[in-house]
Design an enzyme around this catalytic site. Structure first.
Site, mmCIF file in Angstrom:
data_model
loop_
_atom_site.group_PDB
_atom_site.id
_atom_site.type_symbol
_atom_site.label_atom_id
_atom_site.label_comp_id
_atom_site.label_asym_id
_atom_site.label_seq_id
_atom_site.Cartn_x
_atom_site.Cartn_y
_atom_site.Cartn_z
ATOM 1 N N LYS A 164 0.840 -1.190 0.000
ATOM 2 C CA LYS A 164 0.000 0.000 0.000
ATOM 3 C C LYS A 164 0.880 1.246 0.000
ATOM 4 O O LYS A 164 1.847 1.337 0.752
ATOM 5 C CB LYS A 164 -0.898 -0.019 1.237
ATOM 6 N N GLU A 191 -19.096 -6.090 10.618
ATOM 7 C CA GLU A 191 -20.007 -5.359 11.502
ATOM 8 C C GLU A 191 -21.027 -6.268 12.169
ATOM 9 O O GLU A 191 -21.414 -6.042 13.327
ATOM 10 C CB GLU A 191 -20.722 -4.257 10.714
ATOM 11 N N ARG A 195 -25.319 -2.570 7.753
ATOM 12 C CA ARG A 195 -24.860 -3.936 7.508
ATOM 13 C C ARG A 195 -25.143 -4.863 8.686
ATOM 14 O O ARG A 195 -25.063 -6.083 8.546
ATOM 15 C CB ARG A 195 -23.360 -3.920 7.208
#
Length: 627
Positions: free
Chosen positions: A282, A367, A395
């Protein structure tokens, strides 16, 4: 002219000689740093997938082959290679979305800014094409290792692996991070895959040894087979994927474009589901991102491209108030614990984590698990604080309803980025939470109007042990304190005549829209109307004190940055009718539609949640009532 400027479609990319790919990758990284530093956006994730995206488009034929990104914030390079090289208005009104967008290009399949869904999309797309006899078309899902922490991804893998001839390629972009370093058992497994070598050497040894060994009976064979399997599990832990029925290729260096092409061609030719494990970095190629160990420039605002620093120091934001108060509560309350879903820093739990590392649980992009786990923690005698973006509570609604509320679990939900957030588009506006909360029995929801109220209402929330509580606040700089002139029980009076003097209009202000409500009151009073502005603080359920305040008004208006349908205005209307009151209730909120990316102020104006728009509408209604 650079190489990048010659590309208007993937066909142009495939026509280039392989020798030009390193130059193209360098040009793309320069472009991303230069352009995203001007607009803000997801810089780090896209710097990490440059070679990966180039190789995908050189091997697969988009849009004939569908490429689905999970999450979609890693699609900037894909946009560049599919003819979208004007990033001047990235994430701004009229400009490119920060995610794939079907309105922009036939190469974009799924908006997909909520993680862990791409594998299910890809499974469905691949099966549909097979049913239609389109066997020459491939489907590719590019999923980050962080998104693999979501349970929905594993539900999809379970089904994909069972379909042995499904032409579907899963590319795991493994950079050890989601927003921050990926945690959990899956992360440990991928780390083992990244660092283990030697399985192929063992297989060569075994083949040579067995070829020279006479057959000595089944016992010897079973022993050798057991040794082989045991060693395979040690030196080749890709067995987890292969045992599920997925062909595994990798790990592959995600910055070696030639190696990536080779792996993707093998995967394409296999004829069944294949997982290609790709190791990327990244922030690749941009030193400020690499040096940032916190989130490696996952998402940035406008920055100086030379240093990676913002041009202006940011002010205090709403999240800071929560961060500080959580630390203070943690000192007093050893039973308070924190849970987040792969966004420890963005939601402001980094301070609490530094002080109380054993009392913070980052469950990854999961979640649903977070909410049910919180219910278990509450049963075990703790008070969990679940901190997520408002849009991500969607969610886990079933878990909020059936695991938390049904069991009267004392869990506090802190929803950051509530209301209209703007530039991240339809999926990131936190405009659903109060409507969802409105139908959950026993749930109490607070909408702080300023930083002082964030702190106060968080303290109140963690005292509730027999029901879920919710605190929601917006993105951005925290509002200046709005001081109440009176308290009517649980209600703060922000403006209006003293005492219980009747007024033409009771204006119910929800959360951060208090300054807007006060501005509306000033405009209406200038036209001769008497106005009282109140902040219920705890807006769900609607309290008796709000009903009592409404008794002293000819009409009521509610201003909220949530869906107008099913929100606080609807709850207030129902409460007044149940109390036998008949005053008109005028509801001002967000219409039931998805909002395109634009600035917060532009969207507020578009949906009519500005001082002028609300005052004009109410003046007409009050005037009509008077007539």
């Amino acid at each position: 002219m650079g190489v990048l400027q010659t590309i208007s479609s993937p066909a142009d990319l495939r026509a280039l000689p392989a020798e030009q790919m390193p130059q193209l990758a360098a040009e793309i990284r320069d472009f991303l740093v230069t352009e995203v530093s001007k607009t803000g956006g997801h810089l780090g994730p896209n710097l990490g997938v440059v070679e990966l995206t180039i190789a995908l488009h050189r091997v697969f034929d988009s849009p004939r082959d569908a490429i689905v990104f999970d999450t979609g914030h890693q699609s900037y390079v894909h946009k560049l290679l599919t003819g979208r090289q004007d990033f001047s208005k990235l994430k701004k009104k009229g400009g490119l979305s920060g995610y794939p967008s079907r309105a922009e290009s036939v190469h974009d399949v799924v908006e997909n800014s909520h993680a862990s869904t791409a594998l299910s999309w890809a499974d469905g797309i691949a099966k549909a094409r097979r049913l239609k006899g389109e066997r020459g078309r491939h489907t590719v899902a590019v999923i980050g290792d962080g998104a693999l922490t979501g349970g929905m991804a594993w539900e999809a893998i379970n089904n994909i692996a069972a379909d042995k001839d499904l032409p579907l390629v899963i590319v795991v972009n493994d950079n050890e991070r989601s927003y921050a370093p990926t945690t959990g058992g899956l992360a440990d497994h991928l780390a083992t895959l990244r660092t283990t070598r030697g399985y192929e050497r063992f297989l060569d040894w075994g083949k040579n040894t067995l070829s020279r060994t006479p057959v000595v009976g089944s016992a010897m064979y079973e022993t050798l087979h057991g040794v082989k399997k045991g060693l395979k599990d040690i030196v080749a832990p890709q067995g987890m994927f292969e045992d599920l029925g997925l062909k595994y290729l990798g790990p592959v260096d995600g910055h070696d474009e030639t190696a990536l092409e080779h792996a993707f061609r093998r995967a394409r030719a296999y004829g069944g589901p294949v997982l290609v494990h790709v190791i990327t970095q990244k922030g690749r190629g941009y030193q400020p991102a690499i040096e940032d160990e916190a989130d490696q420039f996952h998402a940035v605002g406008v920055i100086n491209p030379e240093t990676g620093l913002p041009f202006e120091a940011g002010g205090r934001i709403w999240t800071d108030e929560f961060n500080d108060e959580m630390c203070a509560i943690g000192e007093r309350r050893p039973d308070v614990v924190a849970i987040t879903a792969a966004m420890l820093i963005p939601v402001g739990l980094d301070g609490f984590a530094a002080k109380f590392p054993d009392r913070v649980f980052d469950v990854g992009i999961a979640e649903q698990h977070a909410v049910t786990m919180a219910s278990g923690l509450a049963f075990g005698g703790m008070h969990p604080v679940v901190a997520v973006y408002a849009t991500f509570l969607n969610r886990a609604f079933d878990q909020l309803l059936m695991d938390c509320a049904l069991h009267q679990a004392g869990v506090t939900f802190v929803l950051d980025r509530a209301g209209i957030t703007g530039s991240d588009g339809a999926s990131h506006n936190g405009m659903w939470d109060m409507t969802l909360g409105n139908i959950v029995p026993g749930l109490r929801l607070a909408a702080p109007r300023d930083g002082d109220q964030v702190r106060r209402q968080l303290r109140e929330a963690v005292e509730v042990s027999d029901a879920p509580t919710v605190i929601r606040f917006p993105k951005g700089d925290v509002a200046d304190p709005v001081v109440a002139t009176e308290q009517w029980g649980s209600v703060d009076v922000l403006h209006g005549p003293a005492g219980r003097e009747p007024v033409d209009l009771l204006l119910v202000s929800v959360g951060s829209l208090a300054p807007t409500a006060l501005g509306v009151a000033a405009k209406l009073e200038a036209q001769g109307h008497s106005i009282r502005v109140v902040d219920p603080r705890w807006v769900l359920p609607v309290g008796d004190d709000v009903v009592d305040a409404a008794r002293q008004a000819g009409a009521v208006a509610v201003i909220e940055d949530n869906l107008v349908e099913g929100g606080i205005g609807s709850a207030v209307t129902r409460a007044l009718r149940e109390a036998g009151l008949s005053q008109p209730v005028h509801c001002h909120g967000i219409p039931k539609r998805f909002l395109e990316h634009a600035s917060r102020s532009q969207l507020l104006e578009e949906v009519g949640l500005t001082t002028d728009a609300i005052a004009t509408a109410l003046a007409a209604r009050l005037g009509h009532a008077a007539g």
